[in-house]
Design a protein around this motif. Structure first.
Motif: not given
Length: 104
Positions: A71-72, A74-78, A82-85, A87
């Motif tokens: 998920a990290v 895919a989102s390109g974040r550190s 990441w907080r997108d539950r 998905s």
């Protein structure tokens, strides 16, 4: 001195249980605070049940780490941002039963 198993303790009633906190780095994916299961009423039963359940917990934690890493990526974040539950869905499968997401 007896055999010491990690995450195993004897309850007040004398039975043996596995008890382990969910690591903080995967707490967003695993919707509970700890893994807890009765291993048996005797030390012998606990010794027999421990390897299978401990391996299962390790697999769940490892899968959660991979899910977080995916998920990290895919989102390109550190990792900390990441907080997108959403998905990941609202339910988690563990031990053959569905557990509600944290907060339900």
């Amino acid at each position: 001195m007896g055999l010491v198993l990690k995450h195993v303790e004897q309850t007040r009633s004398g039975s043996w249980q596995y008890r382990r906190r969910v690591p903080k780095d995967v707490s967003e994916v695993i919707p509970k605070r700890e893994f807890k299961r009765k291993l048996g009423d005797s030390q012998r039963e606990a010794l027999a049940a421990y390897p299978q359940y401990h391996a299962q917990v390790e697999r769940v934690i490892e899968a959660a780490k991979k899910r977080m890493a995916g998920a990290v990526a895919a989102s390109g974040r550190s990792g900390g941002a990441w907080r997108d539950r959403g998905s990941l869905g609202n339910r988690c499968r563990f031990s053959g039963r569905e557990l509600p997401a944290r907060g339900l």
